[in-house]
Design a protein around this motif. Structure first.
Motif, PDB file in Angstrom:
ATOM      1  N   LYS A  24       1.626   9.118  -2.987  1.00  0.00           N
ATOM      2  CA  LYS A  24       0.914   8.099  -3.082  1.00  0.00           C
ATOM      3  C   LYS A  24       0.718   7.643  -4.248  1.00  0.00           C
ATOM      4  O   LYS A  24      -0.160   6.579  -4.577  1.00  0.00           O
ATOM      5  N   GLY A  25      -0.027   8.793  -5.057  1.00  0.00           N
ATOM      6  CA  GLY A  25      -0.288   8.797  -5.953  1.00  0.00           C
ATOM      7  C   GLY A  25      -1.698   9.128  -6.466  1.00  0.00           C
ATOM      8  O   GLY A  25      -2.424   8.937  -7.174  1.00  0.00           O
ATOM      9  N   ASN A  26      -1.906   9.279  -5.488  1.00  0.00           N
ATOM     10  CA  ASN A  26      -3.394   9.826  -4.756  1.00  0.00           C
ATOM     11  C   ASN A  26      -3.602  11.240  -5.081  1.00  0.00           C
ATOM     12  O   ASN A  26      -2.901  12.082  -5.032  1.00  0.00           O
ATOM     13  N   ILE A  27      -5.041  11.445  -6.262  1.00  0.00           N
ATOM     14  CA  ILE A  27      -5.117  12.705  -6.542  1.00  0.00           C
ATOM     15  C   ILE A  27      -6.068  13.510  -5.918  1.00  0.00           C
ATOM     16  O   ILE A  27      -6.346  13.594  -4.770  1.00  0.00           O
ATOM     17  N   THR A  28      -4.716  14.816  -6.228  1.00  0.00           N
ATOM     18  CA  THR A  28      -5.075  15.912  -4.297  1.00  0.00           C
ATOM     19  C   THR A  28      -5.805  16.849  -6.165  1.00  0.00           C
ATOM     20  O   THR A  28      -6.421  18.407  -5.094  1.00  0.00           O
ATOM     21  N   TYR A  29      -5.901  16.812  -7.236  1.00  0.00           N
ATOM     22  CA  TYR A  29      -6.400  18.696  -8.125  1.00  0.00           C
ATOM     23  C   TYR A  29      -6.502  17.688  -9.066  1.00  0.00           C
ATOM     24  O   TYR A  29      -5.544  17.188  -9.649  1.00  0.00           O
ATOM     25  N   VAL A  30      -7.310  18.085  -9.986  1.00  0.00           N
ATOM     26  CA  VAL A  30      -7.612  18.197 -11.539  1.00  0.00           C
ATOM     27  C   VAL A  30      -8.486  19.643 -12.605  1.00  0.00           C
ATOM     28  O   VAL A  30      -8.643  20.381 -10.868  1.00  0.00           O
ATOM     29  N   SER A  31      -7.773  19.776 -13.176  1.00  0.00           N
ATOM     30  CA  SER A  31      -8.712  20.669 -13.929  1.00  0.00           C
ATOM     31  C   SER A  31      -9.907  20.287 -14.585  1.00  0.00           C
ATOM     32  O   SER A  31      -9.742  19.606 -14.927  1.00  0.00           O
ATOM     33  N   ASN A  32     -10.580  21.767 -15.036  1.00  0.00           N
ATOM     34  CA  ASN A  32     -11.607  21.237 -16.029  1.00  0.00           C
ATOM     35  C   ASN A  32     -11.472  20.661 -16.953  1.00  0.00           C
ATOM     36  O   ASN A  32     -12.045  19.646 -16.658  1.00  0.00           O
ATOM     37  N   ALA A  33     -10.313  20.433 -17.437  1.00  0.00           N
ATOM     38  CA  ALA A  33      -9.936  20.115 -19.109  1.00  0.00           C
ATOM     39  C   ALA A  33      -9.908  18.895 -18.752  1.00  0.00           C
ATOM     40  O   ALA A  33     -10.731  17.950 -19.486  1.00  0.00           O
ATOM     41  N   PHE A  34      -9.384  18.510 -17.294  1.00  0.00           N
ATOM     42  CA  PHE A  34      -8.895  16.989 -16.882  1.00  0.00           C
ATOM     43  C   PHE A  34     -10.345  16.497 -16.909  1.00  0.00           C
ATOM     44  O   PHE A  34     -10.841  15.459 -17.821  1.00  0.00           O
ATOM     45  N   CYS A  35     -11.677  17.516 -16.044  1.00  0.00           N
ATOM     46  CA  CYS A  35     -12.790  16.409 -15.746  1.00  0.00           C
ATOM     47  C   CYS A  35     -13.539  16.398 -17.415  1.00  0.00           C
ATOM     48  O   CYS A  35     -14.663  15.442 -17.504  1.00  0.00           O
ATOM     49  N   ALA A  36     -13.175  17.603 -18.129  1.00  0.00           N
ATOM     50  CA  ALA A  36     -14.228  17.406 -19.120  1.00  0.00           C
ATOM     51  C   ALA A  36     -13.721  15.943 -20.363  1.00  0.00           C
ATOM     52  O   ALA A  36     -14.520  15.368 -20.796  1.00  0.00           O
ATOM     53  N   ILE A  37     -12.552  16.225 -20.599  1.00  0.00           N
ATOM     54  CA  ILE A  37     -11.829  14.784 -21.699  1.00  0.00           C
ATOM     55  C   ILE A  37     -12.363  13.464 -20.605  1.00  0.00           C
ATOM     56  O   ILE A  37     -12.176  12.504 -21.503  1.00  0.00           O
ATOM     57  N   SER A  38     -12.106  13.722 -19.226  1.00  0.00           N
ATOM     58  CA  SER A  38     -11.845  12.404 -18.988  1.00  0.00           C
ATOM     59  C   SER A  38     -13.580  11.392 -18.258  1.00  0.00           C
ATOM     60  O   SER A  38     -14.390  10.345 -18.600  1.00  0.00           O
ATOM     61  N   GLY A  39     -14.641  12.909 -18.396  1.00  0.00           N
ATOM     62  CA  GLY A  39     -16.706  12.592 -18.195  1.00  0.00           C
ATOM     63  C   GLY A  39     -16.603  12.106 -16.611  1.00  0.00           C
ATOM     64  O   GLY A  39     -17.556  12.115 -16.117  1.00  0.00           O
ATOM     65  N   SER A  40     -15.273  12.641 -16.081  1.00  0.00           N
ATOM     66  CA  SER A  40     -15.541  12.672 -14.360  1.00  0.00           C
ATOM     67  C   SER A  40     -15.007  13.380 -14.001  1.00  0.00           C
ATOM     68  O   SER A  40     -14.630  14.776 -14.283  1.00  0.00           O
ATOM     69  N   SER A  41     -16.336  13.610 -12.842  1.00  0.00           N
ATOM     70  CA  SER A  41     -16.562  15.302 -12.247  1.00  0.00           C
ATOM     71  C   SER A  41     -15.210  15.285 -11.162  1.00  0.00           C
ATOM     72  O   SER A  41     -14.729  13.679 -11.086  1.00  0.00           O
ATOM     73  N   ARG A  42     -14.828  16.268 -10.412  1.00  0.00           N
ATOM     74  CA  ARG A  42     -14.305  16.725  -9.787  1.00  0.00           C
ATOM     75  C   ARG A  42     -14.109  15.645  -8.631  1.00  0.00           C
ATOM     76  O   ARG A  42     -13.015  15.031  -7.658  1.00  0.00           O
ATOM     77  N   GLU A  43     -15.032  15.534  -7.667  1.00  0.00           N
ATOM     78  CA  GLU A  43     -15.734  14.989  -6.739  1.00  0.00           C
ATOM     79  C   GLU A  43     -15.183  13.359  -7.295  1.00  0.00           C
ATOM     80  O   GLU A  43     -14.795  12.733  -6.130  1.00  0.00           O
ATOM     81  N   GLU A  44     -15.306  13.008  -8.392  1.00  0.00           N
ATOM     82  CA  GLU A  44     -15.401  11.633  -8.418  1.00  0.00           C
ATOM     83  C   GLU A  44     -14.168  11.518  -8.735  1.00  0.00           C
ATOM     84  O   GLU A  44     -13.668   9.706  -8.479  1.00  0.00           O
ATOM     85  N   LEU A  45     -13.142  12.427  -8.998  1.00  0.00           N
ATOM     86  CA  LEU A  45     -11.660  12.013  -9.346  1.00  0.00           C
ATOM     87  C   LEU A  45     -10.718  12.728  -7.596  1.00  0.00           C
ATOM     88  O   LEU A  45      -9.544  11.491  -7.583  1.00  0.00           O
ATOM     89  N   ILE A  46     -10.783  13.320  -6.759  1.00  0.00           N
ATOM     90  CA  ILE A  46     -10.091  14.004  -6.007  1.00  0.00           C
ATOM     91  C   ILE A  46     -10.115  12.508  -4.729  1.00  0.00           C
ATOM     92  O   ILE A  46     -10.931  11.935  -4.256  1.00  0.00           O
ATOM     93  N   GLY A  47      -8.645  12.053  -4.671  1.00  0.00           N
ATOM     94  CA  GLY A  47      -8.493  11.338  -4.078  1.00  0.00           C
ATOM     95  C   GLY A  47      -8.058   9.513  -4.525  1.00  0.00           C
ATOM     96  O   GLY A  47      -7.768   9.039  -3.491  1.00  0.00           O
ATOM     97  N   LYS A  48      -8.994  10.138  -5.158  1.00  0.00           N
ATOM     98  CA  LYS A  48      -8.646   8.829  -6.252  1.00  0.00           C
ATOM     99  C   LYS A  48      -7.426   8.419  -6.371  1.00  0.00           C
ATOM    100  O   LYS A  48      -6.347   9.226  -7.127  1.00  0.00           O
ATOM    101  N   ASN A  49      -7.015   6.407  -7.040  1.00  0.00           N
ATOM    102  CA  ASN A  49      -5.292   6.826  -7.854  1.00  0.00           C
ATOM    103  C   ASN A  49      -5.019   7.550  -8.494  1.00  0.00           C
ATOM    104  O   ASN A  49      -6.298   7.177  -9.640  1.00  0.00           O
TER     105      ASN A  49
END
Length: 228
Positions: A24-49
């Motif tokens: 469905k396009g909901n985030i299940t994994y993000v790398s540390n590099a993704f978090c760093a460049i986006s400025g969001s923590s892993r907890e803020e991204l997991i589960g979000k579309n």
């Protein structure tokens, strides 16, 4: 081997901008590099579309093409502008494809990205500079045409000299001295004088910002003399 694999995974997680989503396009994994460049923590991204990182500047057709490609088993590649948590942005070259479980079933989608923000901004800057230069060149050309029209329509003879060489003169000056258009250009100003005058005192006034005025006998192209 286990240690080497862990080191490899750690290096990947630190340096590669990667993410996974479910079907469905909901985030299940993000790398540390993704978090760093986006400025969001892993907890803020997991589960979000995955739309959470979409930037409004992107053409919606890009996402339509991407979704159509990956849902049909293809690999989508393209350049995307993503949004940061603080409202900023970053550009990435992305590769998106289906993700499989150990049984070969499609369970979602994987995206690998490469940061190209500096490259895109440099291209945009170069493009803006080219446009500015083009516009300025057109403005200067128009201004030059207007100045030339005023220059040529003057009722007195006008010349621009550099190192006593005639760089520019108007039509009236050509008429006064009996030369064809542009015939005087690049000639020494000496061609105007039957005898070279001593103008040192006049130059002194001009170097001081004053206007120098005097009467002088001059010579036309045909050899006739006149006072100016």
């Amino acid at each position: 081997k286990t240690v080497e694999l862990e080191m490899l995974i750690k290096a990947f997680d630190t340096h590669v901008i990667a993410s996974k989503t479910d079907l469905k396009g909901n985030i299940t994994y993000v790398s540390n590099a993704f978090c760093a460049i986006s400025g969001s923590s892993r907890e803020e991204l997991i589960g979000k579309n995955h739309r959470v990182s979409r930037h409004p500047d992107n053409d919606p057709k890009v996402y339509e093409e991407m979704w159509k490609t990956i849902t049909n088993g293809g690999i989508w590649q393209g350049r995307i502008k993503n949004r940061k948590k603080d409202g900023g942005y970053y550009w990435v070259d992305s590769v998106v494809q289906q993700d499989y479980d150990t049984n070969g079933h499609v369970i979602g989608y994987t995206s690998i990205r490469h940061d190209v923000t500096a490259q895109v901004e440099l291209q945009e800057l170069s493009s803006k500079l080219e446009n500015i230069i083009h516009e300025r060149t057109q403005e200067l050309a128009l201004l030059n045409e207007e100045q030339q029209a005023i220059f040529d329509s003057a009722s007195v003879g006008i010349a621009l000299l550099k190192n006593r060489v005639i760089m520019q003169c108007n039509r009236r000056l050509d008429e006064i001295f009996g030369y064809a258009t542009n015939e005087q250009l690049w000639e020494p100003a000496n061609i105007w004088y039957p005898q070279l005058p001593d103008l040192a005192h006049m130059y002194e006034k001009m170097w001081q910002g004053e206007t120098a005025t005097w009467e002088q006998e001059l010579i036309r192209k045909d050899g006739t003399l006149f006072w100016a």
